[in-house]
Design an enzyme around this catalytic site. Sequence first.
Site, PDB file in Angstrom:
ATOM      1  N   TYR A   1      11.224   8.981   1.151  1.00  0.00           N
ATOM      2  CA  TYR A   1      11.168   7.911   0.150  1.00  0.00           C
ATOM      3  C   TYR A   1      11.791   8.279  -1.192  1.00  0.00           C
ATOM      4  O   TYR A   1      11.838   7.446  -2.096  1.00  0.00           O
ATOM      5  CB  TYR A   1       9.706   7.480  -0.060  1.00  0.00           C
ATOM      6  CG  TYR A   1       9.070   6.907   1.192  1.00  0.00           C
ATOM      7  CD1 TYR A   1       9.608   5.771   1.810  1.00  0.00           C
ATOM      8  CD2 TYR A   1       7.947   7.495   1.761  1.00  0.00           C
ATOM      9  CE1 TYR A   1       9.034   5.244   2.962  1.00  0.00           C
ATOM     10  CE2 TYR A   1       7.366   6.964   2.914  1.00  0.00           C
ATOM     11  CZ  TYR A   1       7.917   5.850   3.505  1.00  0.00           C
ATOM     12  OH  TYR A   1       7.347   5.322   4.646  1.00  0.00           O
TER      13      TYR A   1
ATOM     14  N   HIS B   1       4.273  -4.442   8.986  1.00  0.00           N
ATOM     15  CA  HIS B   1       4.250  -4.341  10.444  1.00  0.00           C
ATOM     16  C   HIS B   1       2.956  -4.843  11.059  1.00  0.00           C
ATOM     17  O   HIS B   1       2.797  -4.821  12.272  1.00  0.00           O
ATOM     18  CB  HIS B   1       4.465  -2.870  10.856  1.00  0.00           C
ATOM     19  CG  HIS B   1       5.479  -2.154  10.019  1.00  0.00           C
ATOM     20  ND1 HIS B   1       6.816  -2.500  10.037  1.00  0.00           N
ATOM     21  CD2 HIS B   1       5.366  -1.142   9.111  1.00  0.00           C
ATOM     22  CE1 HIS B   1       7.473  -1.715   9.182  1.00  0.00           C
ATOM     23  NE2 HIS B   1       6.618  -0.893   8.611  1.00  0.00           N
TER      24      HIS B   1
ATOM     25  N   ARG C   1       4.965  11.113  -2.530  1.00  0.00           N
ATOM     26  CA  ARG C   1       4.742  10.733  -1.125  1.00  0.00           C
ATOM     27  C   ARG C   1       5.997  10.981  -0.289  1.00  0.00           C
ATOM     28  O   ARG C   1       7.030  10.342  -0.514  1.00  0.00           O
ATOM     29  CB  ARG C   1       4.397   9.235  -1.087  1.00  0.00           C
ATOM     30  CG  ARG C   1       4.260   8.686   0.298  1.00  0.00           C
ATOM     31  CD  ARG C   1       4.202   7.165   0.295  1.00  0.00           C
ATOM     32  NE  ARG C   1       4.054   6.693   1.647  1.00  0.00           N
ATOM     33  CZ  ARG C   1       4.250   5.434   2.019  1.00  0.00           C
ATOM     34  NH1 ARG C   1       4.584   4.528   1.119  1.00  0.00           N
ATOM     35  NH2 ARG C   1       4.098   5.087   3.269  1.00  0.00           N
TER      36      ARG C   1
ATOM     37  N   HIS D   1      12.816  -2.440   1.816  1.00  0.00           N
ATOM     38  CA  HIS D   1      12.195  -1.164   2.201  1.00  0.00           C
ATOM     39  C   HIS D   1      13.057  -0.032   1.676  1.00  0.00           C
ATOM     40  O   HIS D   1      14.295  -0.123   1.737  1.00  0.00           O
ATOM     41  CB  HIS D   1      12.074  -1.027   3.727  1.00  0.00           C
ATOM     42  CG  HIS D   1      11.216  -2.094   4.320  1.00  0.00           C
ATOM     43  ND1 HIS D   1       9.854  -2.077   4.235  1.00  0.00           N
ATOM     44  CD2 HIS D   1      11.549  -3.248   4.939  1.00  0.00           C
ATOM     45  CE1 HIS D   1       9.380  -3.166   4.795  1.00  0.00           C
ATOM     46  NE2 HIS D   1      10.379  -3.900   5.226  1.00  0.00           N
TER      47      HIS D   1
ATOM     48  N   GLU E   1      13.013  -9.291   1.545  1.00  0.00           N
ATOM     49  CA  GLU E   1      12.220  -8.131   1.989  1.00  0.00           C
ATOM     50  C   GLU E   1      12.977  -6.842   1.656  1.00  0.00           C
ATOM     51  O   GLU E   1      14.192  -6.766   1.881  1.00  0.00           O
ATOM     52  CB  GLU E   1      12.016  -8.255   3.507  1.00  0.00           C
ATOM     53  CG  GLU E   1      11.286  -7.087   4.141  1.00  0.00           C
ATOM     54  CD  GLU E   1      11.107  -7.283   5.664  1.00  0.00           C
ATOM     55  OE1 GLU E   1      11.522  -8.353   6.210  1.00  0.00           O
ATOM     56  OE2 GLU E   1      10.573  -6.369   6.307  1.00  0.00           O
TER      57      GLU E   1
ATOM     58  N   SER F   1      13.144   3.035   2.973  1.00  0.00           N
ATOM     59  CA  SER F   1      13.700   3.726   4.135  1.00  0.00           C
ATOM     60  C   SER F   1      14.348   2.718   5.078  1.00  0.00           C
ATOM     61  O   SER F   1      14.080   1.514   4.989  1.00  0.00           O
ATOM     62  CB  SER F   1      12.579   4.481   4.866  1.00  0.00           C
ATOM     63  OG  SER F   1      11.607   3.563   5.345  1.00  0.00           O
TER      64      SER F   1
ATOM     65  N   PRO G   1       0.792  -1.225   0.000  1.00  0.00           N
ATOM     66  CA  PRO G   1       0.000   0.000   0.000  1.00  0.00           C
ATOM     67  C   PRO G   1       0.827   1.280   0.000  1.00  0.00           C
ATOM     68  O   PRO G   1       1.883   1.352   0.626  1.00  0.00           O
ATOM     69  CB  PRO G   1      -0.812  -0.102   1.302  1.00  0.00           C
ATOM     70  CG  PRO G   1      -0.084  -1.082   2.140  1.00  0.00           C
ATOM     71  CD  PRO G   1       0.559  -2.046   1.186  1.00  0.00           C
ATOM     72  N   ASN G   2       0.298   2.242  -0.730  1.00  0.00           N
ATOM     73  CA  ASN G   2       0.837   3.610  -0.832  1.00  0.00           C
ATOM     74  C   ASN G   2       2.125   3.717  -1.649  1.00  0.00           C
ATOM     75  O   ASN G   2       2.613   4.821  -1.894  1.00  0.00           O
ATOM     76  CB  ASN G   2       1.037   4.244   0.564  1.00  0.00           C
ATOM     77  CG  ASN G   2      -0.267   4.335   1.320  1.00  0.00           C
ATOM     78  OD1 ASN G   2      -1.238   4.867   0.791  1.00  0.00           O
ATOM     79  ND2 ASN G   2      -0.338   3.795   2.524  1.00  0.00           N
TER      80      ASN G   2
ATOM     81  N   ALA H   1       3.176  -0.702   4.767  1.00  0.00           N
ATOM     82  CA  ALA H   1       2.737  -0.747   6.164  1.00  0.00           C
ATOM     83  C   ALA H   1       2.263  -2.140   6.590  1.00  0.00           C
ATOM     84  O   ALA H   1       2.282  -2.460   7.784  1.00  0.00           O
ATOM     85  CB  ALA H   1       1.634   0.282   6.392  1.00  0.00           C
TER      86      ALA H   1
ATOM     87  N   ARG I   1      13.410   4.356  12.387  1.00  0.00           N
ATOM     88  CA  ARG I   1      12.133   5.077  12.411  1.00  0.00           C
ATOM     89  C   ARG I   1      11.326   4.756  13.675  1.00  0.00           C
ATOM     90  O   ARG I   1      11.876   4.281  14.660  1.00  0.00           O
ATOM     91  CB  ARG I   1      11.385   4.780  11.114  1.00  0.00           C
ATOM     92  CG  ARG I   1      12.199   5.260   9.881  1.00  0.00           C
ATOM     93  CD  ARG I   1      11.436   5.092   8.591  1.00  0.00           C
ATOM     94  NE  ARG I   1      10.208   5.877   8.603  1.00  0.00           N
ATOM     95  CZ  ARG I   1       9.241   5.727   7.694  1.00  0.00           C
ATOM     96  NH1 ARG I   1       9.363   4.819   6.741  1.00  0.00           N
ATOM     97  NH2 ARG I   1       8.165   6.475   7.759  1.00  0.00           N
TER      98      ARG I   1
ATOM     99  N   ASN J   1       8.177  -5.552  -0.933  1.00  0.00           N
ATOM    100  CA  ASN J   1       8.057  -4.387  -0.063  1.00  0.00           C
ATOM    101  C   ASN J   1       6.586  -4.301   0.296  1.00  0.00           C
ATOM    102  O   ASN J   1       5.767  -3.840  -0.504  1.00  0.00           O
ATOM    103  CB  ASN J   1       8.520  -3.102  -0.770  1.00  0.00           C
ATOM    104  CG  ASN J   1       8.443  -1.895   0.160  1.00  0.00           C
ATOM    105  OD1 ASN J   1       7.903  -1.975   1.268  1.00  0.00           O
ATOM    106  ND2 ASN J   1       8.973  -0.762  -0.288  1.00  0.00           N
TER     107      ASN J   1
HETATM  108  C1  DQA Z   1       8.241   1.190   3.648  1.00  0.00           C
HETATM  109  C2  DQA Z   1       8.334   1.368   5.163  1.00  0.00           C
HETATM  110  C3  DQA Z   1       6.975   1.158   5.818  1.00  0.00           C
HETATM  111  O1  DQA Z   1       7.066   1.358   7.215  1.00  0.00           O
HETATM  112  C4  DQA Z   1       5.963   2.144   5.260  1.00  0.00           C
HETATM  113  O2  DQA Z   1       4.694   1.895   5.815  1.00  0.00           O
HETATM  114  C5  DQA Z   1       5.916   2.116   3.780  1.00  0.00           C
HETATM  115  C6  DQA Z   1       7.170   2.093   3.050  1.00  0.00           C
HETATM  116  C7  DQA Z   1       9.561   1.522   2.941  1.00  0.00           C
HETATM  117  O3  DQA Z   1       9.716   1.123   1.797  1.00  0.00           O
HETATM  118  O4  DQA Z   1      10.420   2.204   3.514  1.00  0.00           O
HETATM  119  O5  DQA Z   1       4.851   2.202   3.170  1.00  0.00           O
HETATM  120  O6  DQA Z   1       7.934  -0.164   3.381  1.00  0.00           O
END
Ligand code: DQA
Length: 150
Positions: free
Chosen positions: A24, A81, A19, A101, A99, A103, A11-12, A78, A108, A75
């Site tokens: 990011y 978690h 964003r 990410h 996996e 960031s 998501p997102n 959210a 964080r 990836n």
């Molecule tokens: C993320 C880190 C996650 O905590 C966050 O919710 C994301 C992006 C990252 O790629 O850094 O949506 O997965």
Amino acid sequence: MTFRVLVLNGPNLNMLGTREPDLYGRETLADIEKSCAARAKVLALEIEFRQSNAEGEIVQWIQGARDSFDGIILNAGAYTHTSIAILDALNLSDVPVIEVHLSNIFQREPFRQESFVSRAAEGVICGFGGHGYQLALEAMAQLLSAGETA
Ligand code: DQA
């Protein structure tokens, strides 16, 4: 043999570019997909790149990977978690998982420092922005070819 790798985004991540660019970066998901395609070609991997905001759709894609892919790069955004459903799907997928990410989740908020995905992953790459996907492709290519010769 050409290995097939499913690259999944949660998501997102469709909003990358606009964003929270300080966190990011300015690259869009389409930019990342393009550089993954170029890297995959060099590594002789076939990739399929997908994004969904829906947990159930991601679960279904992971379930389907069992028959059609040799590895998964994920990836989960959210859902990393929160989602035991994604963890369960990864555990039944029977293919190696890496996996990713953008960031560095360990720098964080405390809630981002916990990952259900990690329990099913061979390894985690985080903190390198979009380049992390390319590092994951390299790691996956090595993992899969080592498995072939083992
Ligand atoms: C993320 C880190 C996650 O905590 C966050 O919710 C994301 C992006 C990252 O790629 O850094 O949506 O997965």
